[in-house]
Design a protein around this motif. Structure first.
Motif, PDB file in Angstrom:
ATOM      1  N   ARG A  51      51.036  -0.754 -23.927  1.00  0.00           N
ATOM      2  CA  ARG A  51      51.491  -2.115 -24.253  1.00  0.00           C
ATOM      3  C   ARG A  51      51.060  -3.109 -23.173  1.00  0.00           C
ATOM      4  O   ARG A  51      50.606  -4.215 -23.485  1.00  0.00           O
ATOM      5  CB  ARG A  51      53.008  -2.120 -24.390  1.00  0.00           C
ATOM      6  CG  ARG A  51      53.581  -3.471 -24.790  1.00  0.00           C
ATOM      7  CD  ARG A  51      55.072  -3.360 -25.065  1.00  0.00           C
ATOM      8  NE  ARG A  51      55.619  -4.655 -25.423  1.00  0.00           N
ATOM      9  CZ  ARG A  51      56.897  -4.868 -25.745  1.00  0.00           C
ATOM     10  NH1 ARG A  51      57.731  -3.837 -25.772  1.00  0.00           N
ATOM     11  NH2 ARG A  51      57.326  -6.068 -26.040  1.00  0.00           N
ATOM     12  N   ARG A  53      48.511  -2.774 -21.157  1.00  0.00           N
ATOM     13  CA  ARG A  53      47.056  -2.919 -21.243  1.00  0.00           C
ATOM     14  C   ARG A  53      46.668  -3.866 -22.367  1.00  0.00           C
ATOM     15  O   ARG A  53      45.795  -4.718 -22.220  1.00  0.00           O
ATOM     16  CB  ARG A  53      46.419  -1.543 -21.448  1.00  0.00           C
ATOM     17  CG  ARG A  53      44.889  -1.553 -21.380  1.00  0.00           C
ATOM     18  CD  ARG A  53      44.341  -0.178 -21.707  1.00  0.00           C
ATOM     19  NE  ARG A  53      44.955   0.840 -20.869  1.00  0.00           N
ATOM     20  CZ  ARG A  53      44.817   2.132 -21.104  1.00  0.00           C
ATOM     21  NH1 ARG A  53      44.114   2.544 -22.157  1.00  0.00           N
ATOM     22  NH2 ARG A  53      45.391   3.014 -20.307  1.00  0.00           N
ATOM     23  N   ASN A  54      47.317  -3.737 -23.519  1.00  0.00           N
ATOM     24  CA  ASN A  54      47.021  -4.616 -24.656  1.00  0.00           C
ATOM     25  C   ASN A  54      47.361  -6.070 -24.344  1.00  0.00           C
ATOM     26  O   ASN A  54      46.642  -6.996 -24.716  1.00  0.00           O
ATOM     27  CB  ASN A  54      47.790  -4.155 -25.902  1.00  0.00           C
ATOM     28  CG  ASN A  54      47.277  -2.832 -26.436  1.00  0.00           C
ATOM     29  OD1 ASN A  54      46.139  -2.455 -26.178  1.00  0.00           O
ATOM     30  ND2 ASN A  54      48.112  -2.126 -27.189  1.00  0.00           N
ATOM     31  N   THR A  55      48.484  -6.274 -23.632  1.00  0.00           N
ATOM     32  CA  THR A  55      48.878  -7.633 -23.260  1.00  0.00           C
ATOM     33  C   THR A  55      47.851  -8.255 -22.332  1.00  0.00           C
ATOM     34  O   THR A  55      47.469  -9.422 -22.479  1.00  0.00           O
ATOM     35  CB  THR A  55      50.259  -7.613 -22.573  1.00  0.00           C
ATOM     36  OG1 THR A  55      51.220  -7.042 -23.466  1.00  0.00           O
ATOM     37  CG2 THR A  55      50.692  -9.024 -22.193  1.00  0.00           C
ATOM     38  N   GLU A  57      44.656  -7.434 -22.034  1.00  0.00           N
ATOM     39  CA  GLU A  57      43.419  -7.699 -22.769  1.00  0.00           C
ATOM     40  C   GLU A  57      43.557  -8.941 -23.645  1.00  0.00           C
ATOM     41  O   GLU A  57      42.622  -9.742 -23.766  1.00  0.00           O
ATOM     42  CB  GLU A  57      43.070  -6.486 -23.635  1.00  0.00           C
ATOM     43  CG  GLU A  57      42.632  -5.267 -22.831  1.00  0.00           C
ATOM     44  CD  GLU A  57      42.329  -4.078 -23.718  1.00  0.00           C
ATOM     45  OE1 GLU A  57      42.580  -4.182 -24.947  1.00  0.00           O
ATOM     46  OE2 GLU A  57      41.832  -3.061 -23.206  1.00  0.00           O
ATOM     47  N   THR A  58      44.743  -9.134 -24.228  1.00  0.00           N
ATOM     48  CA  THR A  58      44.963 -10.317 -25.072  1.00  0.00           C
ATOM     49  C   THR A  58      44.876 -11.586 -24.243  1.00  0.00           C
ATOM     50  O   THR A  58      44.259 -12.578 -24.647  1.00  0.00           O
ATOM     51  CB  THR A  58      46.346 -10.228 -25.756  1.00  0.00           C
ATOM     52  OG1 THR A  58      46.393  -9.057 -26.553  1.00  0.00           O
ATOM     53  CG2 THR A  58      46.584 -11.457 -26.620  1.00  0.00           C
TER      54      THR A  58
END
Length: 234
Positions: A51, A53-55, A57-58
């Motif tokens: 989560r 990592r996704n944040t 990248e976003t």
């Protein structure tokens, strides 16, 4: 009453104090509980790690997208302008990256025909020509005094002749002025914003510079800007 023999009492005591055995089923259950707890912790760690990592990248993609939009906007803006004067045509390049605020203001005023009919109200030979709808906020004495010092100061590319600029203290559109230098001016960083340079029409600038002026450096004959046409390429 019958008495218990000491040997019998000793044997009974040993039987009571002996360790109790743990069944195999209890060991299996305990190991299963530990395994479930460990598995749960590993799963939770992976979830939050993914989560985060996704944040990240976003946010990175969002920043890159905003930066790309900004660069695209700067690319789409006109980078050149044809200034039609009563003496001829002057083509200038605009410094969109070096002076974005001044260029944005200039482009906005061009779209509103603000410069149409603007007179050249100050001409100082071997120094600059200046156009505006009102008298300049910088006294003539400052321009001429600084002009006498320019030969003793170092110059940079933005202080060369035929640079397009505007006074820094002209904060609103009503007083926005245009200046074109006709000689290097290295000592006006505190007063002049350079946001472009002349590509074609240096002879026209020199022709404006050669007009007769009074003691206040105001042209005796009317000279002005007829129109300005913006261009993305030349």
């Amino acid at each position: 009453m019958a008495r218990i023999k000491p040997q019998a009492l000793l044997n009974q005591s040993k039987k009571k104090k002996g360790p109790s055995r743990i069944s195999i089923s209890t060991i299996v259950v305990c190991n299963l509980v530990v395994a479930v707890v460990v598995l749960s912790l590993v799963t939770t760690y992976r979830h939050w790690s993914l989560r985060s990592r996704n944040t990240l990248e976003t946010q990175t993609h969002s920043f890159e997208g905003t930066n790309a939009v900004s660069q695209q906007k700067s690319y789409d803006l006109p980078g050149y302008a044809d200034i039609s004067t009563s003496k001829g045509l002057i083509t200038v390049e605009l410094f969109k990256d070096a002076s974005p605020e001044a260029v944005d203001k200039f482009l906005d005023l061009c779209k509103k025909d603000y410069f149409k009919g603007m007179p050249f109200h100050r001409v100082i030979k071997n120094y600059l020509v200046q156009a505006g709808h009102s008298s300049s906020s910088i006294p003539v004495e400052e321009w001429t005094a600084k002009g006498k010092l320019r030969g003793r100061l170092d110059t940079s590319p933005k202080h060369e002749a035929f640079m397009l600029g505007t006074p820094k203290n002209k904060g609103n559109s009503k007083d926005f002025e245009l200046l074109i230098t006709t000689a290097p001016i290295p000592d006006l960083n505190d007063q002049l914003i350079v946001f472009g340079r002349v590509l074609k029409g240096e002879d026209v600038v020199q022709e404006i510079e050669e007009v007769d002026t009074d003691e206040h450096y105001q042209p005796k004959s009317q000279i002005g800007i007829i129109s300005i046409v913006l261009k993305r390429e030349i």
